[in-house]
Scaffold this motif. Structure first.
Motif, mmCIF file in Angstrom:
data_model
loop_
_atom_site.group_PDB
_atom_site.id
_atom_site.type_symbol
_atom_site.label_atom_id
_atom_site.label_comp_id
_atom_site.label_asym_id
_atom_site.label_seq_id
_atom_site.Cartn_x
_atom_site.Cartn_y
_atom_site.Cartn_z
ATOM 1 N N LEU A 1 13.943 64.894 71.554
ATOM 2 C CA LEU A 1 14.603 63.588 71.248
ATOM 3 C C LEU A 1 15.976 63.436 72.061
ATOM 4 O O LEU A 1 16.670 64.449 71.507
ATOM 5 N N SER A 2 16.339 62.591 72.849
ATOM 6 C CA SER A 2 17.455 62.431 73.435
ATOM 7 C C SER A 2 18.615 61.637 72.504
ATOM 8 O O SER A 2 18.319 60.606 71.999
ATOM 9 N N VAL A 3 19.731 62.441 72.080
ATOM 10 C CA VAL A 3 20.745 61.895 71.089
ATOM 11 C C VAL A 3 21.728 61.410 71.948
ATOM 12 O O VAL A 3 22.484 62.006 72.278
ATOM 13 N N GLU A 4 21.874 60.013 72.031
ATOM 14 C CA GLU A 4 22.686 59.180 72.996
ATOM 15 C C GLU A 4 23.715 58.810 72.026
ATOM 16 O O GLU A 4 23.934 58.816 70.870
ATOM 17 N N GLN A 5 24.965 58.370 72.695
ATOM 18 C CA GLN A 5 26.178 57.920 72.007
ATOM 19 C C GLN A 5 26.060 57.151 71.183
ATOM 20 O O GLN A 5 26.458 56.651 69.917
ATOM 21 N N ASP A 6 25.290 56.231 71.292
ATOM 22 C CA ASP A 6 25.083 54.816 70.467
ATOM 23 C C ASP A 6 24.465 55.222 69.341
ATOM 24 O O ASP A 6 24.832 54.757 68.130
ATOM 25 N N ARG A 7 23.193 56.093 69.344
ATOM 26 C CA ARG A 7 22.584 56.806 68.035
ATOM 27 C C ARG A 7 23.765 57.550 67.382
ATOM 28 O O ARG A 7 23.774 57.509 65.900
ATOM 29 N N VAL A 8 24.646 58.286 67.828
ATOM 30 C CA VAL A 8 25.634 59.066 66.999
ATOM 31 C C VAL A 8 26.745 57.907 66.391
ATOM 32 O O VAL A 8 27.076 58.200 65.243
ATOM 33 N N THR A 9 27.033 57.137 67.174
ATOM 34 C CA THR A 9 28.117 56.041 66.737
ATOM 35 C C THR A 9 27.557 55.396 65.267
ATOM 36 O O THR A 9 28.190 55.008 64.520
ATOM 37 N N THR A 10 26.134 54.932 65.669
ATOM 38 C CA THR A 10 25.391 54.250 64.483
ATOM 39 C C THR A 10 25.429 54.970 63.385
ATOM 40 O O THR A 10 25.590 54.487 62.309
ATOM 41 N N PHE A 11 24.995 56.503 63.449
ATOM 42 C CA PHE A 11 24.957 57.269 62.488
ATOM 43 C C PHE A 11 26.498 57.275 61.694
ATOM 44 O O PHE A 11 26.427 57.613 60.438
ATOM 45 N N GLY A 12 27.531 57.420 62.509
ATOM 46 C CA GLY A 12 28.623 57.543 61.866
ATOM 47 C C GLY A 12 29.117 56.141 61.203
ATOM 48 O O GLY A 12 29.766 56.470 60.059
ATOM 49 N N GLN A 13 28.888 55.121 61.656
ATOM 50 C CA GLN A 13 28.872 53.830 61.009
ATOM 51 C C GLN A 13 28.201 53.615 59.715
ATOM 52 O O GLN A 13 28.557 53.380 58.616
ATOM 53 N N THR A 14 26.905 54.272 59.589
ATOM 54 C CA THR A 14 25.975 54.163 58.608
ATOM 55 C C THR A 14 26.622 55.310 57.497
ATOM 56 O O THR A 14 26.602 54.964 56.147
#
Length: 68
Positions: free
Chosen positions: A25-38
């Motif tokens: 699973l490629s973990v891209e910046q948008d996924r990391v940012t969304t996780f941070g917001q959540t």
């Protein structure tokens, strides 16, 4: 394909059993940012690529719980 358990009770006795694996699973910046917001963890090392490029890793890093 990995093993699917229908109920939590079906897990009993599966200790040590090979359950297979999934594809990468490629973990891209948008996924990391969304996780941070959540999670409320908006630490710059995770969500600010411009600042993180000068940090200790040369870019952002995923949250530990996200990679877990």
């Amino acid at each position: 394909m990995g093993v699917v358990f229908d109920t939590p009770d079906a897990l009993i006795g599966a200790e040590g059993r090979d359950l297979g694996h999934t594809d990468w699973l490629s973990v891209e910046q948008d996924r990391v940012t969304t996780f941070g917001q959540t999670t409320g963890d908006m630490q710059w090392i995770h969500v600010d690529p411009a600042r993180a490029k000068d940090g200790p890793f040369g870019g952002t890093i995923a949250h530990g719980y996200l990679t877990l």
